[in-house]
Design an enzyme around this catalytic site. Structure first.
Site, PDB file in Angstrom:
ATOM      1  N   HIS A  58       0.948  -1.561  -0.274  1.00  0.00           N
ATOM      2  CA  HIS A  58       0.341   0.197   0.165  1.00  0.00           C
ATOM      3  C   HIS A  58       0.994   1.579  -0.561  1.00  0.00           C
ATOM      4  O   HIS A  58       1.872   0.826  -0.243  1.00  0.00           O
ATOM      5  CB  HIS A  58      -0.505  -0.254   0.663  1.00  0.00           C
ATOM      6  CG  HIS A  58      -1.838  -1.107   1.514  1.00  0.00           C
ATOM      7  ND1 HIS A  58      -3.325  -0.666   1.897  1.00  0.00           N
ATOM      8  CD2 HIS A  58      -1.942  -2.398   0.806  1.00  0.00           C
ATOM      9  CE1 HIS A  58      -3.450  -1.805   1.704  1.00  0.00           C
ATOM     10  NE2 HIS A  58      -3.485  -2.771   1.191  1.00  0.00           N
ATOM     11  N   GLU A  60       0.951   4.049   1.308  1.00  0.00           N
ATOM     12  CA  GLU A  60       0.982   4.453   3.348  1.00  0.00           C
ATOM     13  C   GLU A  60       2.480   3.153   4.043  1.00  0.00           C
ATOM     14  O   GLU A  60       4.053   3.994   4.344  1.00  0.00           O
ATOM     15  CB  GLU A  60       0.142   4.863   3.896  1.00  0.00           C
ATOM     16  CG  GLU A  60      -0.349   5.127   3.851  1.00  0.00           C
ATOM     17  CD  GLU A  60      -1.639   5.085   3.172  1.00  0.00           C
ATOM     18  OE1 GLU A  60      -2.989   5.604   2.877  1.00  0.00           O
ATOM     19  OE2 GLU A  60      -1.375   3.778   2.595  1.00  0.00           O
ATOM     20  N   CYS A  88      -6.591   2.950   5.263  1.00  0.00           N
ATOM     21  CA  CYS A  88      -6.801   1.025   6.126  1.00  0.00           C
ATOM     22  C   CYS A  88      -6.369   0.845   7.595  1.00  0.00           C
ATOM     23  O   CYS A  88      -5.625   1.604   7.724  1.00  0.00           O
ATOM     24  CB  CYS A  88      -6.521   0.242   4.684  1.00  0.00           C
ATOM     25  SG  CYS A  88      -5.066  -0.587   4.688  1.00  0.00           S
ATOM     26  N   CYS A  91      -2.529   0.080   7.893  1.00  0.00           N
ATOM     27  CA  CYS A  91      -1.777   0.769   7.326  1.00  0.00           C
ATOM     28  C   CYS A  91      -2.228   2.287   8.182  1.00  0.00           C
ATOM     29  O   CYS A  91      -0.436   3.182   8.679  1.00  0.00           O
ATOM     30  CB  CYS A  91      -1.797   2.005   5.465  1.00  0.00           C
ATOM     31  SG  CYS A  91      -1.846   1.298   4.188  1.00  0.00           S
TER      32      CYS A  91
END
Length: 161
Positions: A58, A60, A88, A91
């Site tokens: 992801h 991040e 999310c 993250c």
């Protein structure tokens, strides 16, 4: 002198542009993140889940990994993460573990869900007992499972975090 709000707007707009470009380049999902320290970009990341076959890739997470590598540390205190979307659960956990001091995001989790990125089920699953989770979850060898923690407690050379 620029205000914090104008600085935040500048970096969040940049993260949004990066997320749009990530989609256009077909690199992954519509997400990007920027880590800033003292108003200077330390690292950036975009979602590359589909191009790397890595469900943890992801934006991040990618930005945190790059920032930690650049700064030679596992703690990003005094840093702000700017994300094109509300992080999310994975993250958000990583942001807390990395000790970032601020999180600024643009789109929220409802907007993400409307685009097909719905993480709400994870938040709900976390609160359930093991028996009620959709993921078959078992805890075994609890006494033996204490051994790594005992080794940690007795290690005088450990680096605490």
């Amino acid at each position: 002198m620029p205000t914090q709000e104008s600085i935040d707007r500048k970096f969040i707009q940049q993260s949004i542009r990066m997320a749009v470009e990530n989609v256009k380049q077909q690199q992954g999902g519509p997400f990007a993140a920027i880590i800033v320290k003292n108003n200077e970009i330390i690292a950036t990341g975009t979602n590359v889940v589909t191009t790397t076959d890595d469900p943890t890739a992801h934006a991040e997470i990618s930005a945190i990994r790059a920032a930690c590598k650049k700064l030679h540390t596992f703690e990003l205190e005094d840093c702000t993460i700017y994300s094109s979307c509300e992080p999310c659960p994975m993250c958000l956990g990583a942001i807390y573990w990395a000790h970032l001091s601020r999180l600024v995001f643009a789109a929220d989790k409802k907007q993400a869900a409307e685009a097909g990125f719905d993480d709400d089920f994870i938040y709900k699953e976390i609160d359930l007992t093991y028996e009620k989770r959709k993921l078959i979850t078992s805890q075994i060898l609890t006494e033996e499972g204490e051994a790594p923690f005992e080794a940690w407690r007795n290690n005088d050379l450990k680096i605490t975090y």
